[in-house]
Design an enzyme around this catalytic site. Structure first.
Site, PDB file in Angstrom:
ATOM      1  N   TYR A 188      -9.832   7.678  -7.060  1.00  0.00           N
ATOM      2  CA  TYR A 188     -10.381   6.210  -7.647  1.00  0.00           C
ATOM      3  C   TYR A 188     -11.238   5.526  -6.274  1.00  0.00           C
ATOM      4  O   TYR A 188     -12.336   5.089  -6.398  1.00  0.00           O
ATOM      5  CB  TYR A 188      -9.496   5.404  -7.847  1.00  0.00           C
ATOM      6  CG  TYR A 188      -9.903   4.017  -8.610  1.00  0.00           C
ATOM      7  CD1 TYR A 188     -10.469   3.609  -9.641  1.00  0.00           C
ATOM      8  CD2 TYR A 188      -9.517   2.878  -7.707  1.00  0.00           C
ATOM      9  CE1 TYR A 188     -10.941   2.479  -9.900  1.00  0.00           C
ATOM     10  CE2 TYR A 188     -10.070   1.580  -8.093  1.00  0.00           C
ATOM     11  CZ  TYR A 188     -10.755   1.308  -9.013  1.00  0.00           C
ATOM     12  OH  TYR A 188     -10.907   0.093  -9.376  1.00  0.00           O
TER      13      TYR A 188
ATOM     14  N   LEU B  59     -18.226  -4.695  -8.015  1.00  0.00           N
ATOM     15  CA  LEU B  59     -16.935  -4.611  -7.292  1.00  0.00           C
ATOM     16  C   LEU B  59     -16.067  -3.413  -7.282  1.00  0.00           C
ATOM     17  O   LEU B  59     -15.910  -2.617  -8.043  1.00  0.00           O
ATOM     18  CB  LEU B  59     -16.375  -5.486  -8.528  1.00  0.00           C
ATOM     19  CG  LEU B  59     -16.659  -7.097  -8.594  1.00  0.00           C
ATOM     20  CD1 LEU B  59     -17.819  -7.068  -9.618  1.00  0.00           C
ATOM     21  CD2 LEU B  59     -15.572  -8.000  -8.881  1.00  0.00           C
TER      22      LEU B  59
ATOM     23  N   GLY C  88     -17.917  -5.158 -18.213  1.00  0.00           N
ATOM     24  CA  GLY C  88     -16.601  -5.155 -18.435  1.00  0.00           C
ATOM     25  C   GLY C  88     -15.957  -6.388 -18.609  1.00  0.00           C
ATOM     26  O   GLY C  88     -15.097  -6.846 -18.014  1.00  0.00           O
TER      27      GLY C  88
ATOM     28  N   LYS D 108     -15.188   4.491  -5.789  1.00  0.00           N
ATOM     29  CA  LYS D 108     -15.618   3.172  -5.341  1.00  0.00           C
ATOM     30  C   LYS D 108     -16.413   3.168  -4.081  1.00  0.00           C
ATOM     31  O   LYS D 108     -17.368   2.342  -3.842  1.00  0.00           O
ATOM     32  CB  LYS D 108     -14.393   2.076  -5.196  1.00  0.00           C
ATOM     33  CG  LYS D 108     -13.808   1.857  -6.394  1.00  0.00           C
ATOM     34  CD  LYS D 108     -14.728   0.986  -7.478  1.00  0.00           C
ATOM     35  CE  LYS D 108     -14.107   0.424  -8.632  1.00  0.00           C
ATOM     36  NZ  LYS D 108     -15.216  -0.365  -9.589  1.00  0.00           N
TER      37      LYS D 108
ATOM     38  N   HIS E 146      -0.547  -2.177 -13.032  1.00  0.00           N
ATOM     39  CA  HIS E 146      -0.295  -2.299 -11.644  1.00  0.00           C
ATOM     40  C   HIS E 146       0.985  -2.983 -11.247  1.00  0.00           C
ATOM     41  O   HIS E 146       1.691  -3.558 -12.447  1.00  0.00           O
ATOM     42  CB  HIS E 146      -1.346  -3.225 -10.831  1.00  0.00           C
ATOM     43  CG  HIS E 146      -2.614  -2.451 -10.682  1.00  0.00           C
ATOM     44  ND1 HIS E 146      -3.603  -2.501 -11.512  1.00  0.00           N
ATOM     45  CD2 HIS E 146      -3.179  -1.576  -9.778  1.00  0.00           C
ATOM     46  CE1 HIS E 146      -4.561  -1.763 -11.337  1.00  0.00           C
ATOM     47  NE2 HIS E 146      -4.463  -1.144 -10.209  1.00  0.00           N
TER      48      HIS E 146
ATOM     49  N   GLY F 261     -11.994  -6.956 -19.564  1.00  0.00           N
ATOM     50  CA  GLY F 261     -11.088  -6.556 -18.559  1.00  0.00           C
ATOM     51  C   GLY F 261     -10.781  -7.926 -17.918  1.00  0.00           C
ATOM     52  O   GLY F 261     -11.386  -9.120 -18.114  1.00  0.00           O
ATOM     53  N   MET F 262      -9.623  -7.847 -17.149  1.00  0.00           N
ATOM     54  CA  MET F 262      -9.217  -9.153 -16.534  1.00  0.00           C
ATOM     55  C   MET F 262     -10.206  -9.730 -15.497  1.00  0.00           C
ATOM     56  O   MET F 262     -10.508 -10.801 -15.539  1.00  0.00           O
ATOM     57  CB  MET F 262      -8.159  -8.677 -15.533  1.00  0.00           C
ATOM     58  CG  MET F 262      -7.569  -9.654 -14.729  1.00  0.00           C
ATOM     59  SD  MET F 262      -5.920  -9.266 -13.710  1.00  0.00           S
ATOM     60  CE  MET F 262      -6.510  -7.985 -12.778  1.00  0.00           C
TER      61      MET F 262
ATOM     62  N   THR G  47      -8.839  -7.969  -3.233  1.00  0.00           N
ATOM     63  CA  THR G  47      -7.510  -7.114  -2.923  1.00  0.00           C
ATOM     64  C   THR G  47      -6.807  -6.957  -4.283  1.00  0.00           C
ATOM     65  O   THR G  47      -7.606  -6.957  -5.346  1.00  0.00           O
ATOM     66  CB  THR G  47      -6.789  -8.364  -2.186  1.00  0.00           C
ATOM     67  OG1 THR G  47      -5.503  -7.576  -1.873  1.00  0.00           O
ATOM     68  CG2 THR G  47      -6.467  -9.619  -3.022  1.00  0.00           C
ATOM     69  N   ASN G  48      -5.542  -6.923  -4.311  1.00  0.00           N
ATOM     70  CA  ASN G  48      -4.724  -6.680  -5.779  1.00  0.00           C
ATOM     71  C   ASN G  48      -4.899  -7.895  -6.670  1.00  0.00           C
ATOM     72  O   ASN G  48      -4.558  -9.087  -6.061  1.00  0.00           O
ATOM     73  CB  ASN G  48      -3.249  -6.358  -5.359  1.00  0.00           C
ATOM     74  CG  ASN G  48      -3.032  -5.229  -4.610  1.00  0.00           C
ATOM     75  OD1 ASN G  48      -3.291  -4.033  -4.717  1.00  0.00           O
ATOM     76  ND2 ASN G  48      -2.450  -5.351  -3.366  1.00  0.00           N
TER      77      ASN G  48
ATOM     78  N   SER H 242     -12.676  -2.083  -4.432  1.00  0.00           N
ATOM     79  CA  SER H 242     -11.020  -2.387  -4.298  1.00  0.00           C
ATOM     80  C   SER H 242     -10.617  -2.055  -3.105  1.00  0.00           C
ATOM     81  O   SER H 242     -11.495  -1.252  -2.314  1.00  0.00           O
ATOM     82  CB  SER H 242     -10.514  -1.171  -5.370  1.00  0.00           C
ATOM     83  OG  SER H 242      -9.258  -0.942  -5.033  1.00  0.00           O
ATOM     84  N   SER H 243      -9.642  -2.858  -2.561  1.00  0.00           N
ATOM     85  CA  SER H 243      -8.991  -2.454  -1.300  1.00  0.00           C
ATOM     86  C   SER H 243      -8.657  -1.097  -0.845  1.00  0.00           C
ATOM     87  O   SER H 243      -8.237  -0.837   0.105  1.00  0.00           O
ATOM     88  CB  SER H 243      -7.871  -3.476  -1.252  1.00  0.00           C
ATOM     89  OG  SER H 243      -6.910  -3.309  -2.048  1.00  0.00           O
ATOM     90  N   CYS H 244      -8.391  -0.172  -2.052  1.00  0.00           N
ATOM     91  CA  CYS H 244      -8.062   0.884  -1.834  1.00  0.00           C
ATOM     92  C   CYS H 244      -9.004   1.834  -1.092  1.00  0.00           C
ATOM     93  O   CYS H 244      -8.747   3.156  -1.011  1.00  0.00           O
ATOM     94  CB  CYS H 244      -7.190   1.454  -3.062  1.00  0.00           C
ATOM     95  SG  CYS H 244      -8.717   2.095  -4.209  1.00  0.00           S
TER      96      CYS H 244
END
Length: 309
Positions: A137, A106, A11, A141, A180, A14-15, A165-166, A108-110
């Site tokens: 999602y 990696l 990835g 994860k 987002h 990606g960011m 986090t975000n 995600s906080s979700c």
């Protein structure tokens, strides 16, 4: 990690992945391998195994995923679940097969329950129901975290998981249909200013609270933990500081220089009421963020303006 070690960043465009590559390069790591999605479809089991067998990376950062905001998560539920499971299953299992020294997954906080106590501690995983708007999602994860734990238990793999986090930063997604909240606001205010609009519509009430971490800080934490952390339990990565969506909107509005009104469309969903990470474990391991939110927003808006003058 040895400076000459072969490192695969899944990835990398990606960011998150691009930030990890920049961080590694800045620290003198020179043997980094990656493939674009056109060169390697991570959903294709045979292609992934052939790539890993050919390159034989020693370390893997698994930052590739199908991602998006509330709209995308609600619209593409089946895709989000299926494709994320495919990507992580292929890379994690393939890394085990070739004997990768260490892999970082990696998440995600979700992953945390919708009404979990705040701030969110690592041990709150699987203690309640998830937020419906991003449940597929989150389930993917959670499966990735548990897969890393299971491969560690059964095969002795040094596979670790981190929960950011975000995030926001360079190479973020500014598509209004599946981005987002922070990049979506930057684009909305920027375009409203450019077009002299008197009003910007934002979803919900503005009352939910969110925490935001710059991608460069996340990358620094990931490389730090890849070097120093070898436990089975996941690690939260964040700032430990949150603000309301309304405060975020006002901050971005001021940075952009937009002088119109904000209309909060309360018929639209808010999502999880609050999502603040407990980062005491991360701080105890010796790492803390360095980019505060106002500074980070200034940096990303400067970059956005250059690309969208």
């Amino acid at each position: 990690m040895e400076k000459s070690a072969k490192i695969y960043v899944a990835g990398h465009r990606g960011m998150v992945g691009s930030a990890i590559v920049r961080n590694l390069q800045s620290k003198g790591y020179t043997n980094i391998v990656y493939r674009t999605s056109k060169e390697l479809d991570l959903r294709d089991y045979n292609a992934v195994q052939a790539f890993l067998q050919e390159e034989k990376p020693e370390y893997v950062f698994l930052a590739a995923a199908k991602v998006g905001g509330i709209v995308a998560n609600n619209t593409y539920k089946g895709q989000f679940l299926f494709e994320n499971l495919q990507i992580q299953n292929n890379v994690i299992h393939g890394s085990y097969l070739i004997g990768v020294k260490k892999l970082m997954f990696l998440g995600s906080s979700c992953i945390y329950p919708k009404f979990a106590p705040q701030p969110l501690k690592e041990e709150y995983l699987l203690t309640g129901t998830l937020e419906p708007t991003n449940e597929p999602y989150a389930i993917a994860k959670i499966a990735g975290i548990k897969m890393c734990e299971a491969y560690r238990d059964q095969y002795g793999c040094n596979f670790i998981s981190v929960m950011p986090t975000n995030l926001y930063g360079p190479n973020d997604n500014y598509d209004l249909n599946n981005s987002h909240v922070l990049p979506a606001m930057i684009r909305k205010f920027h375009e409203a200013k450019k077009e002299n609009k008197s009003q910007v519509e934002l979803w919900g009430t503005g009352s939910p609270m969110r925490e935001f971490l710059h991608a460069d800080d996340l990358a620094d934490a990931c490389v730090y933990l890849m070097d120093t952390y070898n436990d089975s339990t996941l690690v939260n990565i964040g700032t430990g500081v949150d603000i309301t969506i309304k405060e975020l909107a006002e901050t971005i509005k001021a940075e952009v220089g937009y002088e119109g009104e904000i209309f909060w469309n309360t018929e639209k969903p808010d999502g999880t009421p609050r999502k603040l990470m407990d980062v005491s474990k991360l701080h105890g391991l010796g790492w803390k963020h360095s980019i505060d939110l106002k500074e980070g927003i200034h940096k990303v808006y400067s970059e956005y303006k250059e690309l969208n003058a």
